[in-house]
Write a protein that holds these residues in place. Structure first.
Motif, PDB file in Angstrom:
ATOM      1  N   MET A 130       0.885  -1.164  -0.065  1.00  0.00           N
ATOM      2  CA  MET A 130      -0.012  -0.086   0.136  1.00  0.00           C
ATOM      3  C   MET A 130       1.056   1.176   0.010  1.00  0.00           C
ATOM      4  SD  MET A 130      -2.992  -1.176   2.799  1.00  0.00           S
ATOM      5  CE  MET A 130      -1.698  -1.016   4.067  1.00  0.00           C
ATOM      6  N   ASN A 131       0.932   2.054  -1.131  1.00  0.00           N
ATOM      7  CA  ASN A 131       1.508   3.280  -1.190  1.00  0.00           C
ATOM      8  C   ASN A 131       0.694   4.551  -1.090  1.00  0.00           C
ATOM      9  OD1 ASN A 131       4.106   1.618  -1.358  1.00  0.00           O
ATOM     10  ND2 ASN A 131       3.688   1.774  -3.756  1.00  0.00           N
ATOM     11  N   GLY A 132       1.322   5.477  -1.012  1.00  0.00           N
ATOM     12  CA  GLY A 132       0.084   6.616  -1.034  1.00  0.00           C
ATOM     13  C   GLY A 132      -0.855   6.751  -0.216  1.00  0.00           C
ATOM     14  N   LEU A 133      -0.865   6.257   1.059  1.00  0.00           N
ATOM     15  CA  LEU A 133      -1.848   5.876   2.087  1.00  0.00           C
ATOM     16  C   LEU A 133      -2.781   7.270   2.206  1.00  0.00           C
ATOM     17  CD1 LEU A 133      -0.345   3.222   4.048  1.00  0.00           C
ATOM     18  CD2 LEU A 133      -2.489   3.038   2.695  1.00  0.00           C
ATOM     19  N   LYS A 134      -3.836   7.176   2.464  1.00  0.00           N
ATOM     20  CA  LYS A 134      -4.721   8.239   2.667  1.00  0.00           C
ATOM     21  C   LYS A 134      -5.771   8.023   3.901  1.00  0.00           C
ATOM     22  CE  LYS A 134      -5.501   8.895  -2.218  1.00  0.00           C
ATOM     23  NZ  LYS A 134      -6.613   9.146  -3.344  1.00  0.00           N
ATOM     24  N   PRO A 135      -5.983   9.043   4.828  1.00  0.00           N
ATOM     25  CA  PRO A 135      -6.918   8.822   6.004  1.00  0.00           C
ATOM     26  C   PRO A 135      -7.907   7.767   5.733  1.00  0.00           C
ATOM     27  CG  PRO A 135      -5.981  11.167   6.170  1.00  0.00           C
ATOM     28  CD  PRO A 135      -5.741  10.306   4.387  1.00  0.00           C
ATOM     29  N   GLU A 136      -8.402   8.054   4.751  1.00  0.00           N
ATOM     30  CA  GLU A 136      -9.726   7.166   4.121  1.00  0.00           C
ATOM     31  C   GLU A 136      -9.165   5.599   3.950  1.00  0.00           C
ATOM     32  OE1 GLU A 136      -8.896  10.104   2.809  1.00  0.00           O
ATOM     33  OE2 GLU A 136      -9.382  10.122   0.851  1.00  0.00           O
ATOM     34  N   ASP A 137      -7.962   5.418   3.956  1.00  0.00           N
ATOM     35  CA  ASP A 137      -7.618   3.995   3.910  1.00  0.00           C
ATOM     36  C   ASP A 137      -7.774   3.348   5.082  1.00  0.00           C
ATOM     37  OD1 ASP A 137      -5.415   4.899   1.463  1.00  0.00           O
ATOM     38  OD2 ASP A 137      -7.230   4.152   0.880  1.00  0.00           O
ATOM     39  N   THR A 138      -7.885   3.945   6.276  1.00  0.00           N
ATOM     40  CA  THR A 138      -7.985   3.205   7.580  1.00  0.00           C
ATOM     41  C   THR A 138      -9.018   2.497   7.579  1.00  0.00           C
ATOM     42  OG1 THR A 138      -7.117   5.507   8.725  1.00  0.00           O
ATOM     43  CG2 THR A 138      -8.242   4.130  10.125  1.00  0.00           C
ATOM     44  N   ALA A 139      -8.736   1.040   8.108  1.00  0.00           N
ATOM     45  CA  ALA A 139      -9.633   0.089   8.272  1.00  0.00           C
ATOM     46  C   ALA A 139      -9.037  -1.000   8.669  1.00  0.00           C
ATOM     47  CB  ALA A 139     -10.300  -0.176   6.830  1.00  0.00           C
ATOM     48  N   VAL A 140      -9.807  -1.986   8.892  1.00  0.00           N
ATOM     49  CA  VAL A 140      -9.350  -3.311   9.332  1.00  0.00           C
ATOM     50  C   VAL A 140      -9.330  -4.106   8.057  1.00  0.00           C
ATOM     51  CG1 VAL A 140      -9.734  -5.541  10.599  1.00  0.00           C
ATOM     52  CG2 VAL A 140     -10.248  -3.326  11.754  1.00  0.00           C
ATOM     53  N   TYR A 141      -8.048  -4.616   7.598  1.00  0.00           N
ATOM     54  CA  TYR A 141      -7.871  -5.312   6.380  1.00  0.00           C
ATOM     55  C   TYR A 141      -7.796  -6.797   6.698  1.00  0.00           C
ATOM     56  CZ  TYR A 141      -6.760  -1.013   4.009  1.00  0.00           C
ATOM     57  OH  TYR A 141      -6.859   0.312   3.544  1.00  0.00           O
ATOM     58  N   SER A 142      -8.520  -7.501   6.008  1.00  0.00           N
ATOM     59  CA  SER A 142      -8.521  -9.154   6.008  1.00  0.00           C
ATOM     60  C   SER A 142      -8.294  -9.820   4.510  1.00  0.00           C
ATOM     61  CB  SER A 142      -9.979  -9.320   6.502  1.00  0.00           C
ATOM     62  OG  SER A 142     -10.141  -8.768   7.782  1.00  0.00           O
ATOM     63  N   CYS A 143      -7.755 -10.716   4.687  1.00  0.00           N
ATOM     64  CA  CYS A 143      -7.441 -11.557   3.641  1.00  0.00           C
ATOM     65  C   CYS A 143      -8.464 -12.980   3.575  1.00  0.00           C
ATOM     66  CB  CYS A 143      -6.005 -12.207   3.307  1.00  0.00           C
ATOM     67  SG  CYS A 143      -5.248 -13.079   4.600  1.00  0.00           S
ATOM     68  N   SER A 144      -8.859 -13.337   2.480  1.00  0.00           N
ATOM     69  CA  SER A 144      -9.703 -14.272   2.320  1.00  0.00           C
ATOM     70  C   SER A 144      -9.457 -15.225   1.197  1.00  0.00           C
ATOM     71  CB  SER A 144     -11.062 -13.896   2.200  1.00  0.00           C
ATOM     72  OG  SER A 144     -11.223 -13.132   0.959  1.00  0.00           O
ATOM     73  N   ALA A 145      -9.555 -16.622   1.140  1.00  0.00           N
ATOM     74  CA  ALA A 145      -9.347 -17.386   0.148  1.00  0.00           C
ATOM     75  C   ALA A 145     -10.703 -18.105  -0.441  1.00  0.00           C
ATOM     76  CB  ALA A 145      -8.365 -18.558   0.792  1.00  0.00           C
ATOM     77  N   ARG A 146     -10.700 -18.113  -1.673  1.00  0.00           N
ATOM     78  CA  ARG A 146     -11.689 -18.707  -2.692  1.00  0.00           C
ATOM     79  C   ARG A 146     -11.377 -20.125  -2.677  1.00  0.00           C
ATOM     80  NH1 ARG A 146     -13.479 -18.778  -7.521  1.00  0.00           N
ATOM     81  NH2 ARG A 146     -12.008 -17.192  -8.213  1.00  0.00           N
ATOM     82  N   PRO A 147     -11.865 -21.408  -2.365  1.00  0.00           N
ATOM     83  CA  PRO A 147     -11.300 -22.814  -3.043  1.00  0.00           C
ATOM     84  C   PRO A 147     -11.819 -22.846  -4.436  1.00  0.00           C
ATOM     85  CG  PRO A 147     -12.881 -22.861  -1.112  1.00  0.00           C
ATOM     86  CD  PRO A 147     -12.900 -21.396  -1.335  1.00  0.00           C
ATOM     87  N   ARG A 148     -11.108 -23.667  -5.143  1.00  0.00           N
ATOM     88  CA  ARG A 148     -11.324 -24.005  -6.564  1.00  0.00           C
ATOM     89  C   ARG A 148     -12.764 -24.664  -6.621  1.00  0.00           C
ATOM     90  NH1 ARG A 148      -6.377 -23.694  -9.113  1.00  0.00           N
ATOM     91  NH2 ARG A 148      -4.921 -24.213  -7.696  1.00  0.00           N
ATOM     92  N   GLY A 149     -13.682 -24.038  -7.731  1.00  0.00           N
ATOM     93  CA  GLY A 149     -14.953 -24.407  -7.726  1.00  0.00           C
ATOM     94  C   GLY A 149     -15.799 -23.888  -6.836  1.00  0.00           C
ATOM     95  N   SER A 150     -15.564 -23.129  -5.971  1.00  0.00           N
ATOM     96  CA  SER A 150     -16.551 -22.397  -5.201  1.00  0.00           C
ATOM     97  C   SER A 150     -16.554 -20.819  -5.559  1.00  0.00           C
ATOM     98  CB  SER A 150     -15.959 -22.343  -3.529  1.00  0.00           C
ATOM     99  OG  SER A 150     -16.779 -21.698  -3.055  1.00  0.00           O
ATOM    100  N   GLY A 151     -17.922 -20.239  -5.331  1.00  0.00           N
ATOM    101  CA  GLY A 151     -18.339 -18.937  -5.597  1.00  0.00           C
ATOM    102  C   GLY A 151     -17.847 -18.070  -4.559  1.00  0.00           C
ATOM    103  N   GLU A 152     -17.658 -18.860  -3.124  1.00  0.00           N
ATOM    104  CA  GLU A 152     -17.584 -17.949  -2.085  1.00  0.00           C
ATOM    105  C   GLU A 152     -16.094 -17.871  -1.564  1.00  0.00           C
ATOM    106  OE1 GLU A 152     -21.541 -17.410  -2.535  1.00  0.00           O
ATOM    107  OE2 GLU A 152     -20.197 -16.360  -0.852  1.00  0.00           O
ATOM    108  N   TYR A 153     -15.979 -17.047  -0.881  1.00  0.00           N
ATOM    109  CA  TYR A 153     -14.660 -16.820  -0.137  1.00  0.00           C
ATOM    110  C   TYR A 153     -14.910 -17.412   1.270  1.00  0.00           C
ATOM    111  CZ  TYR A 153     -12.746 -14.055  -3.581  1.00  0.00           C
ATOM    112  OH  TYR A 153     -12.088 -13.413  -4.386  1.00  0.00           O
ATOM    113  N   ASP A 154     -14.605 -18.860   1.353  1.00  0.00           N
ATOM    114  CA  ASP A 154     -14.856 -19.702   2.632  1.00  0.00           C
ATOM    115  C   ASP A 154     -13.771 -19.376   3.683  1.00  0.00           C
ATOM    116  OD1 ASP A 154     -15.893 -22.326   0.340  1.00  0.00           O
ATOM    117  OD2 ASP A 154     -16.954 -20.553   1.268  1.00  0.00           O
ATOM    118  N   TYR A 155     -12.733 -18.911   3.500  1.00  0.00           N
ATOM    119  CA  TYR A 155     -11.758 -18.918   4.530  1.00  0.00           C
ATOM    120  C   TYR A 155     -11.158 -17.270   4.667  1.00  0.00           C
ATOM    121  CZ  TYR A 155     -11.656 -23.731   3.199  1.00  0.00           C
ATOM    122  OH  TYR A 155     -11.927 -25.265   3.081  1.00  0.00           O
TER     123      TYR A 155
END
Length: 119
Positions: A83-108
């Motif tokens: 993340m470069n050029g950060l702005k105050p509006e970038d303040t948040a909780v950031y989460s990563c998620s993984a979508r399994p093969r064949g799934s349309g949802e981020y299950d993890y």
């Protein structure tokens, strides 16, 4: 099952940079893509960026295009969000998620990491 763990959040001044990491473990061979989302207090969760696990194709949310970069190191089973050029509006909780093969949802999902950008 896939386990995800984020790290790298913190406090940074506007205009600064941070790199978040998302370490995956477990059935990583089952991952199709990994995405980053963020959620600020009182706001809906927002898509930030994503990368496909095998080919490394990326896509970004409009609010971060040109400033944020998603990459991965398959040998380390880790996805990064630079993340470069950060702005105050970038303040948040950031989460990563993984979508399994064949799934349309981020299950993890990881537990999230706080990013605070001061003006």
């Amino acid at each position: 099952q896939v386990q995800l763990a984020e790290s790298g959040g913190g406090l940074v001044q506007a205009g600064g940079s941070l790199r978040l990491s998302c370490a995956a473990s477990g059935r990583t061979f089952d991952i199709d893509d990994v995405s980053w989302f963020r959620q600020a207090p009182g706001k809906e969760r927002e898509f930030v960026g994503a990368i496909t696990w095998s080919a490394g194709r990326t896509r970004y949310g409009d609010s971060v295009k040109g400033r944020f970069t998603v990459s991965r190191d398959n040998a380390k089973n880790t996805v990064y969000l630079q993340m470069n050029g950060l702005k105050p509006e970038d303040t948040a909780v950031y989460s990563c998620s993984a979508r399994p093969r064949g799934s349309g949802e981020y299950d993890y999902w990881g537990q999230g990491t706080q990013v605070t950008v001061s003006s």
